[in-house]
Design a protein around this motif. Structure first.
Motif, PDB file in Angstrom:
ATOM      1  N   LYS A 223       3.901   6.306 -18.837  1.00 15.62           N
ATOM      2  CA  LYS A 223       5.262   5.764 -19.067  1.00 15.62           C
ATOM      3  C   LYS A 223       5.910   4.852 -18.322  1.00 15.62           C
ATOM      4  N   GLU A 224       6.501   3.753 -18.664  1.00 18.50           N
ATOM      5  CA  GLU A 224       7.182   2.865 -17.691  1.00 18.50           C
ATOM      6  C   GLU A 224       8.059   3.303 -16.855  1.00 18.50           C
ATOM      7  N   GLU A 225       8.716   4.543 -17.171  1.00 21.48           N
ATOM      8  CA  GLU A 225       9.574   5.167 -16.492  1.00 21.48           C
ATOM      9  C   GLU A 225       9.049   5.945 -15.187  1.00 21.48           C
ATOM     10  N   THR A 226       7.650   6.457 -15.276  1.00 27.99           N
ATOM     11  CA  THR A 226       6.912   7.106 -14.486  1.00 27.99           C
ATOM     12  C   THR A 226       6.388   6.129 -13.370  1.00 27.99           C
ATOM     13  N   ILE A 227       5.920   4.813 -14.097  1.00 33.14           N
ATOM     14  CA  ILE A 227       5.315   3.985 -13.079  1.00 33.14           C
ATOM     15  C   ILE A 227       6.529   3.328 -12.145  1.00 33.14           C
ATOM     16  N   LYS A 228       7.781   2.929 -12.781  1.00 31.67           N
ATOM     17  CA  LYS A 228       8.844   2.659 -12.185  1.00 31.67           C
ATOM     18  C   LYS A 228       9.220   3.550 -10.983  1.00 31.67           C
ATOM     19  N   GLN A 229       9.304   4.920 -11.119  1.00 29.83           N
ATOM     20  CA  GLN A 229       9.612   6.047 -10.311  1.00 29.83           C
ATOM     21  C   GLN A 229       8.801   5.906  -9.240  1.00 29.83           C
ATOM     22  N   ALA A 230       7.514   5.863  -9.355  1.00 30.47           N
ATOM     23  CA  ALA A 230       6.389   5.595  -8.486  1.00 30.47           C
ATOM     24  C   ALA A 230       6.397   4.646  -7.236  1.00 30.47           C
ATOM     25  N   PHE A 231       7.011   3.372  -8.017  1.00 23.34           N
ATOM     26  CA  PHE A 231       7.193   2.312  -7.107  1.00 23.34           C
ATOM     27  C   PHE A 231       8.389   2.400  -6.340  1.00 23.34           C
ATOM     28  N   GLU A 232       9.351   3.241  -6.586  1.00 20.01           N
ATOM     29  CA  GLU A 232      10.563   3.466  -6.056  1.00 20.01           C
ATOM     30  C   GLU A 232      10.274   4.162  -4.487  1.00 20.01           C
ATOM     31  N   LYS A 233       9.161   5.071  -4.830  1.00 23.32           N
ATOM     32  CA  LYS A 233       8.807   5.948  -3.590  1.00 23.32           C
ATOM     33  C   LYS A 233       7.985   5.040  -2.625  1.00 23.32           C
ATOM     34  N   LEU A 234       6.994   3.998  -3.339  1.00 23.74           N
ATOM     35  CA  LEU A 234       6.255   3.363  -2.534  1.00 23.74           C
ATOM     36  C   LEU A 234       6.837   1.857  -1.815  1.00 23.74           C
ATOM     37  N   ALA A 235       8.135   1.894  -2.427  1.00 23.15           N
ATOM     38  CA  ALA A 235       8.865   0.768  -1.597  1.00 23.15           C
ATOM     39  C   ALA A 235       9.232   0.991  -0.313  1.00 23.15           C
ATOM     40  N   ARG A 236       9.476   2.399   0.061  1.00 28.92           N
ATOM     41  CA  ARG A 236       9.480   2.795   1.481  1.00 28.92           C
ATOM     42  C   ARG A 236       8.453   2.412   2.524  1.00 28.92           C
ATOM     43  N   LEU A 237       7.220   2.170   2.008  1.00 29.13           N
ATOM     44  CA  LEU A 237       5.957   1.934   2.957  1.00 29.13           C
ATOM     45  C   LEU A 237       6.289   0.689   3.639  1.00 29.13           C
ATOM     46  N   LYS A 238       5.780   0.664   4.758  1.00 25.49           N
ATOM     47  CA  LYS A 238       5.938  -0.558   5.536  1.00 25.49           C
ATOM     48  C   LYS A 238       4.553  -0.947   6.179  1.00 25.49           C
ATOM     49  N   PRO A 239       4.510  -2.488   6.247  1.00 23.80           N
ATOM     50  CA  PRO A 239       2.877  -2.731   6.865  1.00 23.80           C
ATOM     51  C   PRO A 239       2.863  -2.181   8.309  1.00 23.80           C
TER      52      PRO A 239
END
Length: 386
Positions: A366-382
């Protein structure tokens, strides 16, 4: 008591491992390839209808005639090819089972099978369990196309089969008609069989076309074409697939099938046959491409990198090289535990555990699931910022 080792794989599959880790850490599971959205309500109703109408006993060994007929009509409609439902179609408890049964019907001790890696992790254990040897040939990254010179050099007098997967798991690469022609050139005047794993054949994007081995007249007579209803109708837990092959190969396949499971879930077969006999069915490629495009849109806001968008399947292969220098399995575990998103390390698809700092995401969510995943991944830093 000594128990025989039938194959070289260790422990449980990576899919089981990562899904269990996701559950343990309450992570969003973008690892294992299954949807988290509902199937068509009408398909659910048809299972209920089947049980009420008495379709609760053993189905015939090859599958319900009405389902095999529906499959044949579907291939005539979508590919303009004639398939005999009685002598060329066998319904199976999933496509992974069909792959094993096909291998078992042709392999003997000492045979060799060419496997194009990265590859779905059941192929090599299936080959080895039958006493044969897997000969691996790496696809050419980052496009994951076939190096036909390498395949040619891998063929020996012991080569019994070549297994093909298009659209490809885990990379989403898609074979062209020219690929099939080159394969035909290599196996002409040999006794090499082809196993064509086409479970994602209706999940293909960007206006591309899926070419099935059944459309190649020269290859068709030596091929097992293997399919999954779970991937098409989003009901992977039903575990219903099928094999299409020539009458001669179908006889060999059924000699094995009848003693492995004999019969496949009858109400589910009835439901699928009735569902396919309706009018226009949903175009699953359009729906799945929307999910892929949404995934790629959000991916742009991260430090992950893709070499090319997936052209088919449920999956997108992604590089994390700018984020971490951890080995891919270690990185996938770390991402699950620390950031709450589960993926699959691509090294799991190589027999030598080749590590290119790549992971596989499943976007069949679901788009909701994908969006939630990227909200978590946004905290990753290079790495440079760590």
């Amino acid at each position: 008591m000594m128990l025989p080792r039938k194959h070289s794989a260790e422990g449980t599959t990576i899919f089981t491992t990562m899904s269990a880790l996701a559950q343990q850490h309450n992570a969003i599971n973008l690892s294992q390839g299954f949807p988290d959205f509902s199937i068509d309500e009408r398909l659910s109703e048809l299972v209920f209808e089947a049980t009420n109408n008495g379709f609760n006993q053993y189905a015939p060994m090859p599958g319900l005639p009405i389902l095999r007929e529906a499959i044949a009509k579907d291939f005539a409609k979508r590919y303009n090819i004639e398939v005999n439902p009685d002598t060329e179609v066998t319904v199976t408890p999933g496509a992974t089972y069909a792959i094993y049964a096909a291998f078992t019907s042709i392999l003997q001790a000492g045979d060799e099978v060419i496997v194009l890696e990265p590859a779905y992790d059941s192929y090599i254990p299936n080959i080895e369990t039958n006493g044969a040897k897997a000969v691996v040939v790496s696809l050419t990254a980052p496009s994951f196309t076939v190096d036909w010179n390498k395949v040619n050099h891998a063929i020996t007098a012991r080569t019994k089969a070549i297994i093909v997967n298009t659209p490809h798991n885990p990379t989403g690469a898609v074979w062209t008609k020219e690929d099939w022609d080159k394969l035909a050139d290599l196996v002409r005047d040999t006794e090499i069989f082809i196993l064509s794993d086409e479970v994602y054949e209706q999940l293909i994007f960007d206006g591309k076309q899926h070419y099935t081995v059944l459309q190649h007249e020269e290859l068709r007579k030596r091929s097992f074409a293997l399919y999954s209803f779970g991937k098409v109708f989003h009901n992977t837990g039903w575990k219903i697939g099928y094999c299409i092959s020539s009458p001669e190969l179908t006889q060999a396949f059924r000699r094995i099938h009848q003693f492995l499971c004999f019969s496949v879930n009858t109400p589910a077969q009835y439901a699928l046959a009735s569902y396919m006999s309706q009018g226009q069915l949903p175009v699953v490629s359009s729906m799945m491409q929307q999910k892929r495009d949404f995934f790629l849109h959000l991916l742009k806001e991260t430090d992950f990198f893709i070499h090319q968008p997936a052209c088919g399947s449920y999956f997108q292969t992604v590089s994390y090289a700018s984020v971490s220098d951890k080995p891919d399995f270690e990185f996938a575990q770390w991402l699950t535990k620390e950031y709450g998103v589960a993926t699959i390390p691509i090294s799991a698809f190589y027999s030598n555990k080749k590590d290119d700092k790549l992971i596989r995401f499943c976007f069949a969510k679901k788009e909701e699931t994908i969006k939630q995943a990227f909200e978590k991944l946004a905290r990753l830093k290079p790495m440079a910022a760590l």
